[in-house]
Design a protein around this motif. Structure first.
Motif, PDB file in Angstrom:
ATOM      1  N   LYS A  35     114.413 117.648 -71.875  1.00  0.00           N
ATOM      2  CA  LYS A  35     115.695 117.715 -71.163  1.00  0.00           C
ATOM      3  C   LYS A  35     115.808 116.597 -70.128  1.00  0.00           C
ATOM      4  CE  LYS A  35     116.754 122.605 -71.791  1.00  0.00           C
ATOM      5  NZ  LYS A  35     116.935 123.913 -71.119  1.00  0.00           N
ATOM      6  N   LEU A  38     116.602 113.439 -71.993  1.00  0.00           N
ATOM      7  CA  LEU A  38     118.012 113.424 -72.374  1.00  0.00           C
ATOM      8  C   LEU A  38     118.880 113.015 -71.190  1.00  0.00           C
ATOM      9  CD1 LEU A  38     120.136 114.039 -74.566  1.00  0.00           C
ATOM     10  CD2 LEU A  38     120.097 116.423 -73.795  1.00  0.00           C
ATOM     11  N   THR A  97     120.483 110.584 -78.650  1.00  0.00           N
ATOM     12  CA  THR A  97     120.551 111.889 -77.983  1.00  0.00           C
ATOM     13  C   THR A  97     120.606 113.041 -78.983  1.00  0.00           C
ATOM     14  OG1 THR A  97     122.957 111.716 -77.758  1.00  0.00           O
ATOM     15  CG2 THR A  97     121.623 110.954 -75.888  1.00  0.00           C
ATOM     16  N   ASP A  98     121.127 112.801 -80.188  1.00  0.00           N
ATOM     17  CA  ASP A  98     121.168 113.866 -81.195  1.00  0.00           C
ATOM     18  C   ASP A  98     119.758 114.281 -81.620  1.00  0.00           C
ATOM     19  OD1 ASP A  98     123.951 113.927 -81.159  1.00  0.00           O
ATOM     20  OD2 ASP A  98     124.152 112.594 -82.896  1.00  0.00           O
ATOM     21  N   THR A 101     118.271 116.244 -78.718  1.00  0.00           N
ATOM     22  CA  THR A 101     118.883 117.581 -78.643  1.00  0.00           C
ATOM     23  C   THR A 101     118.329 118.491 -79.730  1.00  0.00           C
ATOM     24  OG1 THR A 101     120.895 116.671 -77.677  1.00  0.00           O
ATOM     25  CG2 THR A 101     121.072 118.838 -78.706  1.00  0.00           C
ATOM     26  N   GLU A 102     118.142 117.951 -80.934  1.00  0.00           N
ATOM     27  CA  GLU A 102     117.574 118.737 -82.027  1.00  0.00           C
ATOM     28  C   GLU A 102     116.158 119.206 -81.680  1.00  0.00           C
ATOM     29  OE1 GLU A 102     116.435 118.451 -86.775  1.00  0.00           O
ATOM     30  OE2 GLU A 102     117.345 116.705 -85.798  1.00  0.00           O
ATOM     31  N   GLU A 105     116.272 122.046 -79.177  1.00  0.00           N
ATOM     32  CA  GLU A 105     116.644 123.301 -79.829  1.00  0.00           C
ATOM     33  C   GLU A 105     115.481 123.875 -80.638  1.00  0.00           C
ATOM     34  OE1 GLU A 105     120.149 122.288 -82.049  1.00  0.00           O
ATOM     35  OE2 GLU A 105     121.380 122.100 -80.235  1.00  0.00           O
TER      36      GLU A 105
END
Length: 129
Positions: A35, A38, A97-98, A101-102, A105
């Motif tokens: 995080k 990111l 960033t994708d 983010t993955e 998650e």
């Protein structure tokens, strides 16, 4: 809370944790670093991005290293850890960033599943006593 107090609290938490709680702390730390990476990408702070992705990768490598490879689930987890390391590499090199983010998650789902499993295990163990 100041940094020294936070460090002392974390040290106490690690020193008194059971093995399953230590694994949970590793999951939490990895999520925290991802995080922060990111956030660093979003703020064009490339040094912080690199530092935090490296920390997350170090934790993933430690989680992978401690797997007992004689179990099939460990092989699946190892593949997931390799996948996340590859995605973190892409995130670091391409400011993706994708991918980051993955990974957040995936690690969050893994942590939540781990905690739920340990709660059920300990509840079942206490019921047998």
């Amino acid at each position: 809370m100041n940094q020294q107090a936070q460090d002392t609290y974390l040290r106490m938490q690690v020193n008194t944790a059971s093995s399953w709680e230590l694994t949970t702390l590793l999951f939490n730390g990895c999520i925290k670093f991802m995080k922060q990476a990111l956030n660093a990408i979003q703020n064009d702070n490339f040094e912080a991005k690199n530092y935090n992705i490296k920390r997350a990768t170090d934790i993933i490598n430690e989680l992978s290293f401690t797997l007992d490879k004689q179990y099939e689930i460990s092989l699946g987890l190892n593949s997931l850890y390799e996948y996340m390391n590859n995605k973190l590499f892409v995130a670091n090199m391409k400011l993706d960033t994708d991918s980051l983010t993955e990974c957040i998650e995936l690690m969050t789902d893994l942590r939540d599943t781990w905690v739920q499993s340990m709660k059920q295990y300990h509840a079942a163990t206490k019921a047998q006593i």
